[in-house]
Scaffold this active site. Structure first.
Site, mmCIF file in Angstrom:
data_model
loop_
_atom_site.group_PDB
_atom_site.id
_atom_site.type_symbol
_atom_site.label_atom_id
_atom_site.label_comp_id
_atom_site.label_asym_id
_atom_site.label_seq_id
_atom_site.Cartn_x
_atom_site.Cartn_y
_atom_site.Cartn_z
ATOM 1 N N ALA A 287 0.836 -1.196 0.000
ATOM 2 C CA ALA A 287 0.000 0.000 0.000
ATOM 3 C C ALA A 287 0.872 1.247 0.000
ATOM 4 O O ALA A 287 2.065 1.196 0.319
ATOM 5 C CB ALA A 287 -0.921 -0.001 1.207
ATOM 6 N N GLY B 156 -0.247 -5.364 0.357
ATOM 7 C CA GLY B 156 -1.308 -5.415 -0.632
ATOM 8 C C GLY B 156 -0.916 -6.171 -1.880
ATOM 9 O O GLY B 156 -1.767 -6.786 -2.548
ATOM 10 N N GLU C 204 -1.405 -9.704 -1.036
ATOM 11 C CA GLU C 204 -2.849 -9.945 -0.963
ATOM 12 C C GLU C 204 -3.468 -10.036 -2.356
ATOM 13 O O GLU C 204 -4.418 -10.796 -2.578
ATOM 14 C CB GLU C 204 -3.509 -8.856 -0.131
ATOM 15 C CG GLU C 204 -3.161 -8.966 1.353
ATOM 16 C CD GLU C 204 -3.670 -7.812 2.193
ATOM 17 O OE1 GLU C 204 -4.550 -8.022 3.030
ATOM 18 O OE2 GLU C 204 -3.174 -6.681 1.998
ATOM 19 N N GLU D 9 2.551 -5.846 7.496
ATOM 20 C CA GLU D 9 1.766 -4.762 8.099
ATOM 21 C C GLU D 9 2.009 -4.604 9.600
ATOM 22 O O GLU D 9 1.899 -3.499 10.143
ATOM 23 C CB GLU D 9 0.269 -5.006 7.850
ATOM 24 C CG GLU D 9 -0.173 -4.811 6.410
ATOM 25 C CD GLU D 9 0.016 -6.052 5.552
ATOM 26 O OE1 GLU D 9 -0.393 -6.029 4.376
ATOM 27 O OE2 GLU D 9 0.591 -7.048 6.057
ATOM 28 N N MET E 78 36.695 0.638 19.886
ATOM 29 C CA MET E 78 35.961 1.506 18.969
ATOM 30 C C MET E 78 36.629 1.561 17.600
ATOM 31 O O MET E 78 35.978 1.390 16.567
ATOM 32 C CB MET E 78 35.838 2.916 19.561
ATOM 33 C CG MET E 78 35.166 3.932 18.638
ATOM 34 S SD MET E 78 33.473 3.487 18.168
ATOM 35 C CE MET E 78 32.562 4.117 19.580
ATOM 36 N N ASP F 68 47.812 2.929 14.984
ATOM 37 C CA ASP F 68 47.881 3.319 16.392
ATOM 38 C C ASP F 68 49.354 3.527 16.743
ATOM 39 O O ASP F 68 50.250 3.261 15.931
ATOM 40 C CB ASP F 68 47.248 2.258 17.290
ATOM 41 C CG ASP F 68 46.740 2.850 18.610
ATOM 42 O OD1 ASP F 68 45.511 3.038 18.746
ATOM 43 O OD2 ASP F 68 47.578 3.143 19.482
ATOM 44 N N VAL G 157 40.859 8.605 18.320
ATOM 45 C CA VAL G 157 41.728 8.512 19.497
ATOM 46 C C VAL G 157 40.948 8.950 20.738
ATOM 47 O O VAL G 157 39.755 9.234 20.674
ATOM 48 C CB VAL G 157 43.010 9.355 19.308
ATOM 49 C CG1 VAL G 157 43.778 8.892 18.080
ATOM 50 C CG2 VAL G 157 42.688 10.843 19.219
ATOM 51 N N LYS H 163 43.323 15.104 20.343
ATOM 52 C CA LYS H 163 42.696 15.034 19.022
ATOM 53 C C LYS H 163 43.243 16.126 18.101
ATOM 54 O O LYS H 163 43.510 15.875 16.923
ATOM 55 C CB LYS H 163 41.169 15.165 19.150
ATOM 56 C CG LYS H 163 40.484 13.895 19.633
ATOM 57 C CD LYS H 163 38.967 14.049 19.644
ATOM 58 C CE LYS H 163 38.280 12.766 20.086
ATOM 59 N NZ LYS H 163 38.343 11.698 19.071
ATOM 60 N N ASN I 116 28.579 2.823 19.854
ATOM 61 C CA ASN I 116 29.139 1.544 20.280
ATOM 62 C C ASN I 116 28.027 0.601 20.745
ATOM 63 O O ASN I 116 27.142 1.034 21.488
ATOM 64 C CB ASN I 116 30.128 1.792 21.416
ATOM 65 C CG ASN I 116 31.090 0.644 21.628
ATOM 66 O OD1 ASN I 116 31.366 -0.128 20.721
ATOM 67 N ND2 ASN I 116 31.581 0.517 22.842
ATOM 68 N N TYR J 199 17.832 5.066 16.165
ATOM 69 C CA TYR J 199 19.004 4.322 15.712
ATOM 70 C C TYR J 199 20.212 4.486 16.632
ATOM 71 O O TYR J 199 21.065 3.598 16.699
ATOM 72 C CB TYR J 199 19.387 4.770 14.303
ATOM 73 C CG TYR J 199 18.483 4.240 13.207
ATOM 74 C CD1 TYR J 199 17.786 3.053 13.351
ATOM 75 C CD2 TYR J 199 18.339 4.934 12.012
ATOM 76 C CE1 TYR J 199 16.964 2.574 12.348
ATOM 77 C CE2 TYR J 199 17.521 4.456 10.989
ATOM 78 C CZ TYR J 199 16.835 3.272 11.161
ATOM 79 O OH TYR J 199 16.032 2.798 10.168
#
Length: 718
Positions: A68, A116, A119, A139, A325, A344, A401, A408, A454, A661
């Site tokens: 639909a 639909g 259906e 649905e 991470m 790293d 980091v 940073k 995370n 989310y």
């Protein structure tokens, strides 16, 4: 041509066969009001013809019918019950009229036949699918049940047990699985679909297939004796209660409707379905879940549009800062086929990052979702290194980091001096201002935030943070790269905490104040999980985040927005952190963590935490569930409103999806703005005013007060 509409046509072919062809003007076929009306007209033209022997239903597109038109639902569901009932009864009657055509009918199913569309196929006597087909009645994911006869026809075709599993979960079926369960009659290669379907229809016309018996079975009561019915429906009800719980009425209503319709013929059974559909259409859960669907479509369309505008092709990633991470981010790129350098300054961190990726893959292998080839290719796509020069040819660099602005800034400056002039540089920061970090770069136009959540492989959201100097080309390229990683990008503007953490920390502040006023943290968690619907209550969530991390982030937020987020005296988060209770990372937080005799994880409210808090809280007080919810959710809602008013986020729909989310906001509530609107803006204003004495986080903006007075909506169509 027997009939020609905008969405479908009816044409005659050889052997007295009529083909009903769905071919909408858009990219896919779907059942909107116009298409349903055209289907009715097409049926009338078929019934008026005297020289037809059978009807073949097919699509002229790469997919059959996707369902639909959900965009029509918002207006539809605002109608009175009687109006909605009239609409769904009228639409169902069209499908009945198709099913009652006096000659055999068959559907040729390619691609998706959902809702639909499924259906429509069920209304035919015979169903043939190609190997690309996916069938389902989803649905329930919109808080609804089938409305065009699916809950009546499917149980009579495949049995009530299988049909209830289809409808209460909303999961679709491959053609092969649908064939095994009896929903379709044959599966063929795509090139053979049309001819094979025609041949089966000719067989039915010739009497080689008993289409009348099939049709009679669909329009008659279910073939279940009393014991079979009791077992079938009690088992289904128990499964739904266990899996869906009390917050989602749709699967419960589906079981109830199929059970009540079991002993009835088609028309009486459809009356039960129609009334069930109307009942669900008026629930808050349905409005919330339809809202999520529409918001998700908006977020996806914005993401696709930005990605389409990208002029830089990102083919190689670099992640600076390994560990859990960094390893998670590197895994996410690598599993999608993107070569990724993981850099790293010490080997132990690199080893941890690689082990994180390997652990995710091993879990996938144990669940049968990852094979050895996928595991090998993913790990081969991750190139660990201690050498900064190894990132020189990367197109997208993700700095991950430690969450310290000076560290940073230093790393970002070094990155810029190492990579190409057109390489894109991003920071995976959760709270630090992108504009502040951009000051360390010579060219801030190619810099933005890229905030992962995370665990990276499980959380769908990536916040893309635009700084004052970030150019459009950078945003487009990062959005495209995020989509390629299998994540959902939502672009926000820079501010302390960006969107998700900015609205989360007032929620934590409300929790802290409630604890100091004598509430029990485990009681709060129980209310926020069982009553409100969060996957974790605030105490448990803080333990998962890490109390040291939360305390540091709270300090950053307090510095950025001191008028509302100044840290309170004796903040319980700080108290536990300074007593070396870090949460799950050292098995001691609000809860103590361990294992039982069988090695299963345990979580027990920590008496030590109660003792620490008791020294600073008022006497133990019991709060109602409504009080607990209001004291935590009003601050979150207020800050979300301010983010929208300040253009941190582009729309209420995007804010809802970001919290869904990024934080796991309860889907049946639809998101923070849908929650506010379900309550009613005027009611929200009154509720917030009731708690305003508790501090600035409970003070509503003048904007929401004005909207409430004018009876406006955050979801008003432009």
């Amino acid at each position: 041509m027997m009939y020609q509409g905008k969405s479908l046509s009816v044409e005659t072919t050889d052997d007295g066969i009529v083909e009903l062809v769905f071919d909408a003007q858009g990219s896919v076929n779907k059942f909107d009001k116009q298409t349903v009306a055209e289907l009715d007209s097409a049926i009338a033209s078929i019934n008026q013809a005297s020289d037809i022997n059978g009807v073949l239903v097919r699509s002229n597109k790469t997919t059959f019918i996707v369902g639909a038109d959900i965009t029509e639902f918002t207006a539809l569901f605002s109608m009175q019950d009687a109006e909605i009932l009239h609409w769904v009864e009228s639409a169902s009657a069209v499908f009945n009229r198709f099913e009652d055509i006096s000659v055999p009918t068959i559907s040729a199913i390619n691609g998706f036949a959902l809702g639909g569309g499924c259906e429509m196929a069920l209304a035919t006597d015979i169903r043939v699918a190609d190997t690309t087909a996916k069938l389902g009645l989803p649905e329930v994911k919109l808080g609804l049940m089938p409305g065009f006869g699916g809950s009546v026809r499917l149980p009579r075709i495949i049995g009530s047990d299988n049909a209830l599993e289809w409808m209460t979960t909303g999961r679709d079926r491959s053609a092969e699985k649908a064939l095994r369960e009896g929903a379709i009659d044959a599966v063929v290669n795509p090139d053979d679909l049309h001819q094979a379907t025609r041949q089966m229809l000719l067989d039915a016309i010739a009497g080689k297939l008993d289409w009348q018996a099939r049709r009679k079975e669909k329009t008659s009561p279910l073939c279940l004796n009393a014991n079979e019915a009791m077992m079938s429906f009690s088992t289904a009800a128990a499964m739904v209660a266990r899996q869906a719980g009390k917050h989602y009425p749709a699967p419960h209503k589906i079981v109830e409707s199929v059970q009540n319709a079991a002993a009835l013929a088609r028309d009486e059974a459809l009356s039960i379905e129609n009334k069930g559909f109307v009942n669900l259409a008026k629930t808050d859960a349905c409005k919330a879940q339809v809202g999520i669907f529409l918001a998700d479509q908006l977020v996806k369309s914005k993401g696709k549009a930005l990605a389409k505008a990208a002029i830089k092709n990102v083919e190689k990633h670099a992640v600076l800062g390994a560990g859990i991470m960094g390893g998670g981010i590197a895994y996410q790129s690598a599993v999608k086929g993107v070569p990724t350098i993981m850099k790293d300054i010490n080997q132990a961190a690199l080893n941890l990052g690689l082990s994180e990726a390997a652990k995710i893959l091993e879990t996938g292998m144990q669940r049968g979702k990852v094979d050895a080839k996928k595991m090998a290719s993913t790990l081969n796509n991750i190139i660990p290194t201690l050498d900064m020069n190894a990132i020189s040819d990367a197109d997208l660099i993700i700095e991950a980091v430690v969450e310290n602005p000076k560290v940073k800034a230093s790393v970002l400056k070094e990155i810029e001096s190492t990579v190409a002039d057109d390489a894109i540089i991003t920071s995976n920061t959760s709270t630090i201002s992108i504009n502040q970090l951009a000051k360390s770069l010579e060219d801030p136009t190619r810099f933005c935030g890229m905030h992962f959540f995370n665990p990276v492989h499980k959380m769908p959201l990536v916040e893309i943070i635009r700084g004052d100097n970030t150019d459009d080309a950078t945003i487009s390229a990062v959005v495209a790269a995020t989509l390629k990683m299998g994540k959902t990008p939502i672009v926000v503007n820079d501010c302390p905490g960006f969107l998700v953490n900015r609205v989360l920390f007032p929620y934590f502040a409300g929790f802290s104040k409630l604890l100091l006023d004598g509430a029990d943290f485990s009681a709060i968690d129980k209310v926020m999980e069982k009553v409100f619907g969060w996957p974790m209550g605030p105490a448990y969530l803080l333990d998962v985040v890490g109390l040291d991390t939360a305390d540091h982030a709270a300090s950053v937020m307090a510095e950025g927005i001191p008028e509302r987020m100044r840290k309170i005296e004796n903040d319980p988060i700080t108290l536990l952190y300074t007593n070396a209770r870090l949460g799950q990372k050292n098995a001691m937080g609000f809860y103590n963590y361990g294992e039982d005799k069988r090695g299963r994880p345990t979580k027990v409210p920590a008496e030590e935490a109660h003792a620490i808090l008791a020294k600073h809280a008022t006497k133990v007080t019991e709060f109602t569930a409504d009080d607990i919810i209001a004291r935590l959710m009003i601050p979150m809602a207020n800050e979300a409103i301010r983010c929208l008013e300040e253009n941190v986020v582009g729309s209420a729909a995007e804010a809802d999806m970001a919290l869904l989310y990024g934080l796991g906001f309860p889907p049946f509530r639809g998101g923070i703005f849908r929650y506010i609107e379900t309550m009613g803006l005027a009611n929200f204003v009154a509720l917030a005013d009731k708690y305003v004495h508790l501090g600035p986080i409970y003070e509503i903006s003048s904007g929401v007060r004005e909207m409430a007075a004018a009876d406006k909506s955050y979801f008003a169509q432009p």
